[in-house]
Design a protein around this motif. Structure first.
Motif, PDB file in Angstrom:
ATOM      1  N   GLU A   1       0.838  -1.192   0.000  1.00 31.77           N
ATOM      2  CA  GLU A   1       0.000   0.000   0.000  1.00 31.77           C
ATOM      3  C   GLU A   1       0.879   1.250   0.000  1.00 31.77           C
ATOM      4  O   GLU A   1       1.932   1.300   0.619  1.00 31.77           O
ATOM      5  CB  GLU A   1      -0.941   0.011   1.196  1.00 31.77           C
ATOM      6  N   TYR A   2       0.452   2.250  -0.695  1.00 30.45           N
ATOM      7  CA  TYR A   2       1.216   3.485  -0.820  1.00 30.45           C
ATOM      8  C   TYR A   2       0.684   4.581   0.092  1.00 30.45           C
ATOM      9  O   TYR A   2       1.401   5.478   0.461  1.00 30.45           O
ATOM     10  CB  TYR A   2       1.192   3.986  -2.271  1.00 30.45           C
ATOM     11  N   ARG A   3      -0.569   4.520   0.433  1.00 30.97           N
ATOM     12  CA  ARG A   3      -1.172   5.550   1.282  1.00 30.97           C
ATOM     13  C   ARG A   3      -1.704   4.885   2.538  1.00 30.97           C
ATOM     14  O   ARG A   3      -2.853   4.463   2.601  1.00 30.97           O
ATOM     15  CB  ARG A   3      -2.301   6.246   0.543  1.00 30.97           C
ATOM     16  N   ALA A   4      -0.875   4.771   3.550  1.00 30.78           N
ATOM     17  CA  ALA A   4      -1.283   4.156   4.809  1.00 30.78           C
ATOM     18  C   ALA A   4      -1.995   5.194   5.662  1.00 30.78           C
ATOM     19  O   ALA A   4      -1.629   6.367   5.684  1.00 30.78           O
ATOM     20  CB  ALA A   4      -0.064   3.619   5.548  1.00 30.78           C
ATOM     21  N   ALA A   5      -3.019   4.748   6.381  1.00 32.25           N
ATOM     22  CA  ALA A   5      -3.762   5.646   7.266  1.00 32.25           C
ATOM     23  C   ALA A   5      -2.928   5.911   8.521  1.00 32.25           C
ATOM     24  O   ALA A   5      -2.401   4.997   9.145  1.00 32.25           O
ATOM     25  CB  ALA A   5      -5.096   5.019   7.639  1.00 32.25           C
ATOM     26  N   THR A   6      -2.786   7.179   8.887  1.00 32.99           N
ATOM     27  CA  THR A   6      -1.992   7.542  10.063  1.00 32.99           C
ATOM     28  C   THR A   6      -2.851   8.006  11.225  1.00 32.99           C
ATOM     29  O   THR A   6      -2.320   8.338  12.284  1.00 32.99           O
ATOM     30  CB  THR A   6      -1.005   8.663   9.706  1.00 32.99           C
TER      31      THR A   6
END
Length: 63
Positions: free
Chosen positions: A11-16
């Motif tokens: 995944e390139y956009r991990a939830a922070t």
């Protein structure tokens, strides 16, 4: 059974949001604990006294 959107790429956009929320809740929890503990134990304490052992007080110092 696999989902139709499943792929083996990372995944390139991990939830922070979740890790940041956990860190902030931990900081606020620890701060609240320390403040509450400080308020509850704010009574004045008697001064500490230090007693020198008699054997050490009786030995003369070398000059």
């Amino acid at each position: 059974m696999r989902n139709s959107d499943f792929s083996d790429i990372p995944e390139y956009r991990a939830a922070t949001g979740f890790p940041i929320a956990v860190i902030l809740l931990s900081i606020f929890g620890i701060t609240g604990y320390l403040v509450a503990g400080g308020v509850l134990t704010e009574s004045s304490h008697p001064q500490a006294r230090v007693y020198v052992p008699l054997a050490a007080a009786a030995v003369p110092e070398k000059q």
